[in-house]
Motif scaffolding. Structure first.
Motif, mmCIF file in Angstrom:
data_model
loop_
_atom_site.group_PDB
_atom_site.id
_atom_site.type_symbol
_atom_site.label_atom_id
_atom_site.label_comp_id
_atom_site.label_asym_id
_atom_site.label_seq_id
_atom_site.Cartn_x
_atom_site.Cartn_y
_atom_site.Cartn_z
ATOM 1 N N VAL A 46 0.794 -1.172 -0.098
ATOM 2 C CA VAL A 46 0.017 0.116 -0.081
ATOM 3 C C VAL A 46 1.005 1.087 0.003
ATOM 4 O O VAL A 46 0.620 2.110 -0.951
ATOM 5 C CB VAL A 46 -0.888 0.074 1.145
ATOM 6 N N TYR A 47 1.852 1.134 0.777
ATOM 7 C CA TYR A 47 2.712 2.174 0.741
ATOM 8 C C TYR A 47 3.461 2.671 -0.535
ATOM 9 O O TYR A 47 3.498 3.783 -1.099
ATOM 10 C CB TYR A 47 3.992 2.150 1.950
ATOM 11 N N GLU A 72 -10.799 3.856 4.004
ATOM 12 C CA GLU A 72 -12.145 4.717 4.444
ATOM 13 C C GLU A 72 -12.428 5.404 3.274
ATOM 14 O O GLU A 72 -13.730 5.803 3.012
ATOM 15 C CB GLU A 72 -11.856 5.875 5.434
ATOM 16 N N GLU A 73 -11.629 5.964 2.314
ATOM 17 C CA GLU A 73 -12.226 6.664 1.129
ATOM 18 C C GLU A 73 -12.629 5.892 0.140
ATOM 19 O O GLU A 73 -13.725 6.160 -0.611
ATOM 20 C CB GLU A 73 -10.786 7.312 0.532
ATOM 21 N N ASP A 74 -12.134 4.711 -0.072
ATOM 22 C CA ASP A 74 -12.655 3.821 -1.080
ATOM 23 C C ASP A 74 -11.830 2.405 -1.167
ATOM 24 O O ASP A 74 -10.898 1.891 -1.555
ATOM 25 C CB ASP A 74 -12.215 4.327 -2.712
ATOM 26 N N GLU A 80 -9.067 -3.856 -4.630
ATOM 27 C CA GLU A 80 -8.967 -4.812 -5.929
ATOM 28 C C GLU A 80 -7.460 -4.473 -6.248
ATOM 29 O O GLU A 80 -6.830 -5.456 -6.779
ATOM 30 C CB GLU A 80 -9.868 -3.955 -6.853
ATOM 31 N N ILE A 81 -7.033 -3.466 -6.005
ATOM 32 C CA ILE A 81 -5.541 -3.142 -6.429
ATOM 33 C C ILE A 81 -4.696 -4.284 -5.720
ATOM 34 O O ILE A 81 -3.757 -4.925 -6.010
ATOM 35 C CB ILE A 81 -5.087 -1.721 -6.093
ATOM 36 N N GLY A 87 -2.480 -10.970 -4.310
ATOM 37 C CA GLY A 87 -3.222 -12.226 -4.537
ATOM 38 C C GLY A 87 -4.148 -12.372 -3.103
ATOM 39 O O GLY A 87 -4.602 -13.616 -2.978
ATOM 40 N N TYR A 88 -4.246 -11.495 -2.520
ATOM 41 C CA TYR A 88 -5.057 -11.376 -1.179
ATOM 42 C C TYR A 88 -5.311 -9.958 -0.483
ATOM 43 O O TYR A 88 -4.383 -9.186 -1.169
ATOM 44 C CB TYR A 88 -4.357 -12.423 -0.129
#
Length: 514
Positions: A46-47, A72-74, A80-81, A87-88
């Motif tokens: 994520v970072y 919280e935003e989406d 999905e990303i 893969g999880y």
């Protein structure tokens, strides 16, 4: 540095050690390390999605806040990303870091951890049932739910102090492998179910890779894969390790889960991993392409029982040999299964007890057929007591299809090892000598010998290694005449000493007469 990570991980087992034996607490520790690895890897992903690829990361609180804000935003977009990349996807409140924070404020419930495991297990076949052996309600963790909660909380805290990514590369996978080896050393007889010592894995992996180092893609198969370590070892000897595809089967569900975790931690993605939880002998697998492999490696249970049902006489794996391995010794059944799945250009290595080299009956018939077709390339005798859980001497048999001759290389490596407290070990120098002798394929006095098929036939197809490699050390001859002279000399010295003692005793008045 890597040693530090290994030591940190092993030390975290102290909390569980004493509550249960190694074969049980390994499931908790290895499972939790695996879950922490996935959680922390998601935070880093994520970072990088937000900040681009990097080798430096802020602390996990910052990483966690970035993930939470995005969620919280989406949440749909984030999920999905990350699923596409990793893969999880683990929900923020189920990340290992979140569970750790709950444990710090004494808010963690065992149900929270169980829910985290269950949610991940529902994300496809790769993760299905992966934590089934972690019983959070086991009374071995504590007699009451509160005590069990405390035990798990302590383990979570200890593990979360460890930065799994500090050392990068294969260090995490290697540390995981190291833990498996330590558990094997502590697990007694049960160790053989999931671990092949590194030295033996090295020998089989390097030999089966010879001549195939540049092959892309490279397919390896282990029909009794245990923790998967024997397959993973091949990476050291193939030039494109990212192009290795792993195919493995394991009967024991706990060990099957361990293998999946081990491969994932070594960076094997799901497209290169085809693993099955099943009985290798009872039901042939794989039957769909690819079903033949560049390398087949095996360390099956020794002299295990199997059905030897007549239906197997028409099984493609066994039918051309006309006989089946006996019910009480499935060794040749495992060997023929693996050999059936070997490519014509491939190499197979299997560890078996010495009995397969000389036992008669059906095993003698199968051995003769393999020898007459030139399928047995080499027989390597290993030292006794190098495996966990058994002290019997073992042999590595190397097999190939379509060889141009039918001779057999014998290597007797049984006398060269380092003896330690309860175990014998093959050192790097011993391994190198075995590999070098295999590559040279020539006679080395008291170590290796190339026997022709005619010579083996004269020995009634008996492959017992001492018949071919003479390691007999002639004892030094004894000079009996010299021995007699020395004995006479000793007798004379004894008489002199007795006289001297008697003279002292007379001076002291203890001895009145000579």
């Amino acid at each position: 540095m890597a040693t530090t990570l290994k030591q940190q991980l092993w030390a975290s087992a102290d909390i569980l050690r004493g509550k249960m034996d190694a074969s049980e607490y390994k499931n908790y520790l290895l499972g939790l390390i695996f879950y922490k690895y996935l959680s922390d890897a998601e935070l880093r992903e994520v970072y990088e999605q937000e900040n681009g690829q990097t080798t430096t990361y802020p602390n996990r609180e910052v990483q966690y806040n970035i993930l939470s804000e995005w969620y919280e935003e989406d949440s749909k977009d984030l999920k999905e990303i990350i699923q596409l990349q990793k893969g999880y996807f683990i929900e923020p409140d189920k990340l290992f870091y979140s569970l750790r924070k709950k444990s710090d404020s004494y808010d963690l419930k065992l149900a929270d951890l169980q829910a985290a495991f269950t949610t991940l297990e529902q994300q496809g076949e790769l993760f299905s049932g992966l934590f089934a052996d972690i019983d959070l309600e086991s009374t071995k963790l504590g007699s009451t739910r509160q005590q069990r909660n405390v035990t798990i909380t302590e383990v979570l805290r200890a593990l979360d102090e460890i930065d799994l990514f500090e050392h990068g590369g294969d260090v995490i996978g290697d540390a995981y492998e190291y833990l498996i080896s330590l558990f094997a050393a502590s697990a007694g007889k049960k160790a053989g179910e999931f671990y092949t010592p590194q030295a033996v894995s090295h020998i089989i992996s390097e030999i089966t890779a010879i001549g195939q180092e540049d092959r892309v893609p490279f397919h390896i198969y282990d029909p009794t894969m245990g923790s998967g370590s024997l397959m993973l070892n091949i990476r050291q000897f193939i030039k494109n390790p990212k192009q290795i595809h792993y195919h493995g089967q394991e009967l024991n569900t706990t060990t099957f889960n361990l293998a999946r975790q081990n491969l994932i931690l070594h960076g094997v993605d799901k497209d290169r991993m085809r693993l099955k939880n099943g009985d290798t002998l009872d039901s042939d697998w794989p039957t769909e392409e690819p079903h033949q492999f560049d390398s087949v490696v095996m360390n099956p249970p020794y002299s295990a029982k199997w059905s030897a049902s007549d239906k197997f006489l028409s099984d493609a794996r066994f039918e051309r040999f006309g006989r089946l391995a006996p019910k009480s010794k499935a060794d040749f059944a495992f060997l023929l299964h693996g050999f059936y799945h070997l490519k014509d250009t491939g190499t197979m290595g299997i560890v078996l007890p010495h009995g397969v080299l000389f036992r008669g009956g059906a095993e003698g018939v199968i051995r003769k057929t393999l020898l007459e077709s030139g399928s047995i390339d080499a027989v390597i005798g290993l030292p006794a007591n190098i495996f966990y859980g058994t002290s019997i001497p073992t042999t590595v048999i190397i097999l190939k299809k379509n060889r141009s001759n039918r001779d057999v290389l014998f290597i007797d490596a049984s006398q060269e090892f380092e003896k330690r407290k309860n175990q014998n070990f093959l050192l790097e120098e011993h391994i190198e000598k075995i590999i070098s002798a295999y590559k040279q394929r020539q006679d080395i006095e008291k170590y290796s010998y190339v026997a022709s098929l005619e010579e083996i036939e004269e020995n009634d197809y008996n492959l017992n290694i001492p018949r071919y490699v003479d390691t007999f050390e002639e004892e030094e001859s004894i000079d009996l005449e010299q021995v007699q002279i020395e004995l006479n000399q000793i007798d004379s010295e004894i008489v002199d000493v007795e006289k001297e003692i008697n003279s002292y005793l007379k001076e002291l008045g203890v001895l009145k007469h000579d």
